[in-house]
Design a protein around this motif. Structure first.
Motif, mmCIF file in Angstrom:
data_model
loop_
_atom_site.group_PDB
_atom_site.id
_atom_site.type_symbol
_atom_site.label_atom_id
_atom_site.label_comp_id
_atom_site.label_asym_id
_atom_site.label_seq_id
_atom_site.Cartn_x
_atom_site.Cartn_y
_atom_site.Cartn_z
ATOM 1 N N LEU A 137 0.821 -1.214 0.000
ATOM 2 C CA LEU A 137 0.000 0.000 0.000
ATOM 3 C C LEU A 137 0.854 1.263 0.000
ATOM 4 O O LEU A 137 0.506 2.258 -0.648
ATOM 5 C CB LEU A 137 -0.916 0.017 1.233
ATOM 6 C CG LEU A 137 -2.222 -0.750 1.127
ATOM 7 C CD1 LEU A 137 -2.900 -0.804 2.486
ATOM 8 C CD2 LEU A 137 -3.143 -0.121 0.106
ATOM 9 N N GLY A 168 -6.255 7.338 0.760
ATOM 10 C CA GLY A 168 -6.522 6.440 1.891
ATOM 11 C C GLY A 168 -7.988 6.450 2.292
ATOM 12 O O GLY A 168 -8.584 5.399 2.560
ATOM 13 N N MET A 171 -10.118 4.507 -0.329
ATOM 14 C CA MET A 171 -9.982 3.046 -0.294
ATOM 15 C C MET A 171 -10.754 2.460 0.886
ATOM 16 O O MET A 171 -11.323 1.368 0.780
ATOM 17 C CB MET A 171 -8.502 2.639 -0.237
ATOM 18 C CG MET A 171 -7.804 2.805 1.083
ATOM 19 S SD MET A 171 -6.039 2.435 0.936
ATOM 20 C CE MET A 171 -5.550 2.504 2.667
ATOM 21 N N VAL A 172 -10.804 3.192 1.987
ATOM 22 C CA VAL A 172 -11.592 2.731 3.138
ATOM 23 C C VAL A 172 -13.081 2.681 2.778
ATOM 24 O O VAL A 172 -13.793 1.730 3.123
ATOM 25 C CB VAL A 172 -11.338 3.642 4.355
ATOM 26 C CG1 VAL A 172 -12.326 3.326 5.468
ATOM 27 C CG2 VAL A 172 -9.907 3.476 4.848
ATOM 28 N N VAL A 357 -5.245 -0.038 -4.356
ATOM 29 C CA VAL A 357 -5.292 0.096 -2.902
ATOM 30 C C VAL A 357 -6.575 -0.511 -2.341
ATOM 31 O O VAL A 357 -6.584 -1.034 -1.222
ATOM 32 C CB VAL A 357 -5.139 1.563 -2.440
ATOM 33 C CG1 VAL A 357 -3.798 2.124 -2.824
ATOM 34 C CG2 VAL A 357 -6.255 2.450 -2.948
ATOM 35 N N THR A 361 -6.305 -3.358 0.500
ATOM 36 C CA THR A 361 -6.944 -3.070 1.789
ATOM 37 C C THR A 361 -7.955 -4.145 2.148
ATOM 38 O O THR A 361 -8.055 -4.561 3.313
ATOM 39 C CB THR A 361 -7.639 -1.696 1.747
ATOM 40 O OG1 THR A 361 -6.695 -0.714 1.337
ATOM 41 C CG2 THR A 361 -8.189 -1.321 3.107
ATOM 42 N N SER A 365 -7.640 -6.362 5.502
ATOM 43 C CA SER A 365 -8.714 -6.328 6.509
ATOM 44 C C SER A 365 -9.330 -7.716 6.693
ATOM 45 O O SER A 365 -9.735 -8.085 7.801
ATOM 46 C CB SER A 365 -9.787 -5.319 6.113
ATOM 47 O OG SER A 365 -10.391 -5.656 4.887
ATOM 48 N N ALA A 394 -10.189 -2.035 7.956
ATOM 49 C CA ALA A 394 -9.864 -1.259 6.758
ATOM 50 C C ALA A 394 -9.469 0.166 7.126
ATOM 51 O O ALA A 394 -8.555 0.748 6.522
ATOM 52 C CB ALA A 394 -11.051 -1.249 5.796
ATOM 53 N N GLY A 398 -5.740 1.706 6.591
ATOM 54 C CA GLY A 398 -5.644 2.942 5.822
ATOM 55 C C GLY A 398 -4.812 3.994 6.533
ATOM 56 O O GLY A 398 -3.968 4.656 5.919
ATOM 57 N N ILE A 402 -1.272 5.498 5.118
ATOM 58 C CA ILE A 402 -1.127 6.942 4.870
ATOM 59 C C ILE A 402 0.140 7.466 5.549
ATOM 60 O O ILE A 402 0.937 8.186 4.946
ATOM 61 C CB ILE A 402 -2.369 7.692 5.383
ATOM 62 C CG1 ILE A 402 -3.567 7.425 4.465
ATOM 63 C CG2 ILE A 402 -2.096 9.198 5.458
ATOM 64 C CD1 ILE A 402 -4.892 7.879 5.053
#
Length: 530
Positions: A137, A168, A171-172, A357, A361, A365, A394, A398, A402
């Motif tokens: 990531l 970030g 992607m979450v 990403v 992710t 997760s 997640a 993230g 970041i």
């Protein structure tokens, strides 16, 4: 860059983000909250769809931005990344794809735990999977920051920082609300866009040289300042024995690492059968093979048309070679064609980053919830609570990505991915192969194999020139450099295999032959597969 470049590129960014958020919203309305839906998209994808999604997962910012940049700066030695990333798929096709699909449900740990004591094995494999995912990531975050820094003229660190944070956050959202089904469709859309962009740029480069690839190479060599040595091995990895060993280490990591990447392994569970998993890999090899051949043209094209000095001046690591090439091919910075082509390529690269990403992710997760959380709870977790933990994980993944992405912003993205591949090849591949093929493998062997590869890989990276002791390090003012190689794979990959063997032969636990036989039949025939 001019205001026109910024406006058009940002507009195209916005269009892609709107489309992907629309996909995520549509999927979230049709989900029913089961673990199979969240982790594997209900196993409803066809081999062709999954093949495009695998290609979308694999063709990352490292491929599009990093490899082309390395070829533009170092010529022949940059080719190692293209060759290594592609050859790795033969390992996946022949050794991993069908067997993993038959033996597991959602994660790497499912395959290993099928014949071992679940708790220690799941904790070890889950820890390793999260570590690899976070390293991967970071590379994507760095690519996003480099791209937007170029778009805004390379002067705004604040813009770079907010871009990494924005990627970030997106992607979450993709993972939390859409799960695997939304992530897969985002990957498919991105794969089509990326292949289209790469084909268009490749054709334009070849047209510029009237289809004469030899002339392209000669021009690249002349503009490089290195002459014929630009087209020969050794410019980056041939200076001394340390550089040559680094070359071997990187090659091992790239070829063996793909089969241990959690976000690639999880894609095999989105199809209904092992045969479909194998056909998915065949589809992905065709797409990925064509793409990596085009990165060679783009890399040498950037060297010949833009020039290594201009590439290095824009971004020291070479991450912006392809957008600069697009700008030149379109007619230059002040032309409409240059503005449009630059904006399209920048938007495709940004789409690439967002899609990749999301996939990574989701895999990390899933490892946190399905392996670590489920193992550490005394009672078996309910599927819905496990999915809730995955969504929360997640967010945590993230935040970590970041922070590390901001720290590593000046490193080449392909190089960073090489480190992730080294950790995957050291910690995940040995335990996976031993579990599938070694009859006497035990729980202690599995745990030792994971940690015996993971810990040396991470320690050697910390003690390498990547982290300290040289001007291009993360912490140039500190000197903890005791390991001379940039990539730890040459030492850590054998360490993982040796640790697994040593743990097994010293174990007092008798191998469970019945469970091995059951796993073997299931792996080879699919009988009893989920």
């Amino acid at each position: 860059m001019t205001g026109n470049h910024q406006t058009l590129a940002l507009l195209l960014f916005g269009v892609f983000v709107a489309i992907t958020l629309g996909i995520t919203t549509w999927v979230s309305r049709h989900r029913h909250g089961s673990a199979e839906e969240f982790y594997a998209g209900g196993r409803l994808f066809s081999p062709m769809e999954n093949g495009f999604a695998i290609a979308g997962d694999y063709m990352s910012a490292a491929s599009f931005l990093g490899i082309s940049g390395l070829i533009a700066l170092f010529g022949y030695d940059g080719l190692l990344y293209s060759v290594g990333f592609l050859v790795a798929w033969l390992v996946v096709l022949f050794l991993v794809a069908e067997l993993v699909r038959n033996c597991g449900r959602f994660t790497l740990a499912d395959v290993v735990a099928a014949r071992m004591s679940e708790r220690p094995v799941r904790i070890a494999a889950g820890t390793s999977s999260v570590t690899v995912s976070v390293l991967y990531l970071v590379a994507q975050m760095v690519g996003a920051g480099s791209l937007v820094a170029l778009l805004l003229g390379g002067t705004s660190e604040a813009a770079q920082t907010w871009t990494v944070i924005g990627v970030g956050a997106l992607m979450v959202v993709y993972v939390s609300f859409g799960g695997m089904r939304a992530t897969t469709w985002i990957q498919i859309v991105k794969a089509v866009l990326l292949m289209g962009g790469a084909i268009a740029l490749t054709v334009l480069v070849l047209v510029r040289f009237h289809g004469d690839f030899d002339q392209l190479l000669r021009t690249a060599a002349e503009r490089s300042g290195h002459g014929k040595s630009f087209l020969a091995p050794g410019l980056k990895y041939g200076g001394d024995w340390t550089a040559r060993l680094d070359f071997i280490s990187l090659g091992l990591a790239l070829v063996l690492g793909t089969a241990g990447l959690p976000h690639i392994l999880s894609r095999f569970y989105t199809v209904p059968t092992a045969r479909a998993a194998r056909r998915s890999v065949v589809w992905s090899i065709g797409l990925i093979g064509g793409f990596y051949l085009m990165t060679i043209v783009l890399g040498f094209g950037a060297a010949a048309i833009v020039g290594p000095d201009a590439v290095r001046g824009s971004n020291a690591a070479g991450n912006t070679a392809v957008p600069l090439l697009a700008l030149d091919l379109g007619g230059g910075a002040s032309s409409t064609g240059g503005t449009v082509l630059f904006a399209v390529v920048a938007a495709i690269a940004f789409a690439t980053i967002l899609a990749v990403v999301a996939g990574i992710t989701l895999a990390s997760s899933a490892s946190v919830a399905h392996d670590l959380y489920a193992s550490l709870r005394r009672r078996r977790a309910k599927p819905r609570s496990e999915v809730a933990v995955a969504r929360a994980a997640a967010v945590g993944v993230g935040v970590v990505a970041i922070a590390l992405g901001l720290l590593a912003r000046d490193l080449n993205v392909a190089f960073l991915v090489g480190l992730a591949f080294a950790v995957a090849a050291s910690a995940n591949l040995p335990v996976l192969l031993y579990s599938l093929f070694w009859r006497n493998f035990t729980t202690r062997g599995a745990v030792w194999s994971v940690y015996g590869g993971l810990v040396p890989a991470l320690v050697l990276v910390v003690l390498s020139p990547v982290v300290s002791g040289s001007p291009g390090s993360l912490f140039p003012g500190v000197d903890l450099q005791y390991f001379p190689l940039d990539n730890p794979g040459l030492v850590s990959i054998p360490a993982g295999f040796v640790a697994g063997w040593l743990g097994t032969v010293t174990s007092t636990e008798a191998p469970d032959e019945a469970r091995h036989a059951e796993t073997e039949v299931r792996a080879l025939t699919g009988a009893g597969a989920v």
